[in-house]
Scaffold this motif. Structure first.
Motif, PDB file in Angstrom:
ATOM      1  N   SER A  70       6.430 -51.779  16.750  1.00 37.99           N
ATOM      2  CA  SER A  70       5.861 -52.799  16.476  1.00 37.99           C
ATOM      3  C   SER A  70       5.375 -54.298  17.595  1.00 37.99           C
ATOM      4  N   ALA A  71       4.461 -54.779  16.982  1.00 41.53           N
ATOM      5  CA  ALA A  71       3.576 -56.236  17.612  1.00 41.53           C
ATOM      6  C   ALA A  71       5.818 -57.090  17.090  1.00 41.53           C
ATOM      7  N   ASP A  72       6.035 -56.773  16.067  1.00 39.28           N
ATOM      8  CA  ASP A  72       7.061 -57.940  16.338  1.00 39.28           C
ATOM      9  C   ASP A  72       8.788 -57.058  16.370  1.00 39.28           C
ATOM     10  N   GLY A  73       8.857 -55.958  16.555  1.00 37.79           N
ATOM     11  CA  GLY A  73       9.915 -55.302  17.572  1.00 37.79           C
ATOM     12  C   GLY A  73      11.083 -54.843  16.492  1.00 37.79           C
ATOM     13  N   ARG A  74      10.392 -54.974  15.717  1.00 33.85           N
ATOM     14  CA  ARG A  74      11.293 -54.647  14.627  1.00 33.85           C
ATOM     15  C   ARG A  74      11.220 -52.861  14.063  1.00 33.85           C
ATOM     16  N   TRP A  75      10.032 -52.277  14.149  1.00 31.24           N
ATOM     17  CA  TRP A  75      10.325 -50.329  14.065  1.00 31.24           C
ATOM     18  C   TRP A  75       9.248 -49.953  14.689  1.00 31.24           C
ATOM     19  N   LEU A  76       9.711 -48.841  14.488  1.00 33.52           N
ATOM     20  CA  LEU A  76       9.329 -47.887  16.297  1.00 33.52           C
ATOM     21  C   LEU A  76       8.420 -46.446  15.800  1.00 33.52           C
ATOM     22  N   ALA A  77       7.235 -46.535  15.923  1.00 38.62           N
ATOM     23  CA  ALA A  77       6.364 -45.660  15.437  1.00 38.62           C
ATOM     24  C   ALA A  77       6.193 -44.675  16.822  1.00 38.62           C
ATOM     25  N   PHE A  78       6.375 -42.513  16.421  1.00 38.05           N
ATOM     26  CA  PHE A  78       5.951 -41.920  16.754  1.00 38.05           C
ATOM     27  C   PHE A  78       5.407 -41.098  16.109  1.00 38.05           C
ATOM     28  N   TRP A  79       5.260 -39.787  17.075  1.00 42.28           N
ATOM     29  CA  TRP A  79       3.952 -38.085  16.321  1.00 42.28           C
ATOM     30  C   TRP A  79       5.410 -37.925  16.655  1.00 42.28           C
ATOM     31  N   ARG A  80       5.584 -36.868  15.523  1.00 44.42           N
ATOM     32  CA  ARG A  80       6.720 -35.361  15.315  1.00 44.42           C
ATOM     33  C   ARG A  80       5.754 -33.916  14.404  1.00 44.42           C
ATOM     34  N   GLU A  81       6.615 -33.521  15.172  1.00 45.83           N
ATOM     35  CA  GLU A  81       6.231 -32.021  14.844  1.00 45.83           C
ATOM     36  C   GLU A  81       6.699 -31.075  13.173  1.00 45.83           C
ATOM     37  N   VAL A  82       5.610 -31.541  12.989  1.00 46.17           N
ATOM     38  CA  VAL A  82       6.460 -31.258  11.123  1.00 46.17           C
ATOM     39  C   VAL A  82       5.693 -29.600  11.275  1.00 46.17           C
ATOM     40  N   GLU A  83       6.883 -29.164   9.932  1.00 50.27           N
ATOM     41  CA  GLU A  83       5.603 -27.686   9.282  1.00 50.27           C
ATOM     42  C   GLU A  83       4.750 -28.134   7.947  1.00 50.27           C
ATOM     43  N   GLN A  84       3.552 -27.218   8.479  1.00 42.14           N
ATOM     44  CA  GLN A  84       2.946 -27.419   7.016  1.00 42.14           C
ATOM     45  C   GLN A  84       2.204 -26.691   6.452  1.00 42.14           C
ATOM     46  N   ASP A  85       2.425 -26.180   5.806  1.00 38.99           N
ATOM     47  CA  ASP A  85       1.590 -24.629   5.061  1.00 38.99           C
ATOM     48  C   ASP A  85       1.967 -23.891   6.196  1.00 38.99           C
ATOM     49  N   GLY A  86       3.348 -23.507   6.525  1.00 40.62           N
ATOM     50  CA  GLY A  86       3.371 -21.957   8.150  1.00 40.62           C
ATOM     51  C   GLY A  86       3.195 -22.434   9.391  1.00 40.62           C
ATOM     52  N   GLU A  87       2.843 -23.218   9.420  1.00 39.52           N
ATOM     53  CA  GLU A  87       1.684 -24.063  11.052  1.00 39.52           C
ATOM     54  C   GLU A  87       2.352 -25.200  11.396  1.00 39.52           C
ATOM     55  N   LEU A  88       2.721 -25.269  12.544  1.00 36.67           N
ATOM     56  CA  LEU A  88       3.372 -26.733  13.353  1.00 36.67           C
ATOM     57  C   LEU A  88       2.128 -27.929  13.033  1.00 36.67           C
ATOM     58  N   VAL A  89       2.030 -29.017  13.089  1.00 32.70           N
ATOM     59  CA  VAL A  89       1.239 -29.845  13.027  1.00 32.70           C
ATOM     60  C   VAL A  89       2.161 -31.350  13.482  1.00 32.70           C
ATOM     61  N   TRP A  90       1.226 -32.264  13.729  1.00 32.55           N
ATOM     62  CA  TRP A  90       1.938 -33.237  14.343  1.00 32.55           C
ATOM     63  C   TRP A  90       1.469 -34.336  13.057  1.00 32.55           C
ATOM     64  N   SER A  91       2.752 -35.183  12.664  1.00 27.88           N
ATOM     65  CA  SER A  91       2.569 -36.590  11.996  1.00 27.88           C
ATOM     66  C   SER A  91       2.735 -37.481  12.251  1.00 27.88           C
ATOM     67  N   ARG A  92       2.038 -39.025  11.547  1.00 28.28           N
ATOM     68  CA  ARG A  92       2.918 -40.080  12.856  1.00 28.28           C
ATOM     69  C   ARG A  92       3.795 -40.570  11.834  1.00 28.28           C
ATOM     70  N   TRP A  93       4.828 -40.847  11.764  1.00 29.17           N
ATOM     71  CA  TRP A  93       6.513 -41.334  11.438  1.00 29.17           C
ATOM     72  C   TRP A  93       6.344 -43.227  12.092  1.00 29.17           C
ATOM     73  N   ALA A  94       7.505 -43.284  11.280  1.00 36.68           N
ATOM     74  CA  ALA A  94       8.418 -44.637  11.672  1.00 36.68           C
ATOM     75  C   ALA A  94       9.367 -44.932  11.339  1.00 36.68           C
ATOM     76  N   VAL A  95      10.377 -45.953  11.832  1.00 39.64           N
ATOM     77  CA  VAL A  95      11.604 -45.705  11.373  1.00 39.64           C
ATOM     78  C   VAL A  95      11.887 -47.390  12.184  1.00 39.64           C
ATOM     79  N   PRO A  96      13.284 -47.897  11.773  1.00 38.80           N
ATOM     80  CA  PRO A  96      13.053 -49.607  11.631  1.00 38.80           C
ATOM     81  C   PRO A  96      13.945 -49.311  13.128  1.00 38.80           C
TER      82      PRO A  96
END
Length: 109
Positions: A70-96
């Motif tokens: 993040s611009a202030d350096g407090r957070w990290l965002a990333f793509w995570r592969e997750v299972e949804q309806d039996g398929e692998l899809v990418w979703s956006r995640w964030a963590v301090p």
């Protein structure tokens, strides 16, 4: 934080450039790095200080790519592969970046 999704190229998952990004990204203030570390079960994210000392592992599991500070350096965002309806899809995640909370899904508009 909204700035965690402003530079992504697709709501469907990481772009080619995000897939090819360096394994280590520098924080906005230049004092920390975040790295995607391969593991047997996927990846984890490690944050180090400017001297290479490990400050923490805010993300410990999953298949994660495309780190972004993040611009202030407090957070990290990333793509995570997750299972949804039996398929692998990418979703956006964030963590301090300090790992004070577990990762959370970030809506991509």
């Amino acid at each position: 934080p909204q700035d965690l999704v402003q530079h992504i190229s697709s709501e469907q998952g990481p772009s080619e450039s995000e897939l090819e990004q360096p394994a280590e990204v520098l924080s906005p203030d230049g004092k920390r790095t975040a790295s995607v570390i391969p593991t047997k079960a996927g990846t984890r994210v490690r944050v180090c200080d400017e001297f290479g000392r490990i400050l923490g592992h805010p993300v410990l599991r999953g298949r994660n790519l495309g780190l972004q500070w993040s611009a202030d350096g407090r957070w990290l965002a990333f793509w995570r592969e997750v299972e949804q309806d039996g398929e692998l899809v990418w979703s956006r995640w964030a963590v301090p970046a300090n790992g004070s909370q577990p990762p959370e899904s970030v809506p991509v508009r």
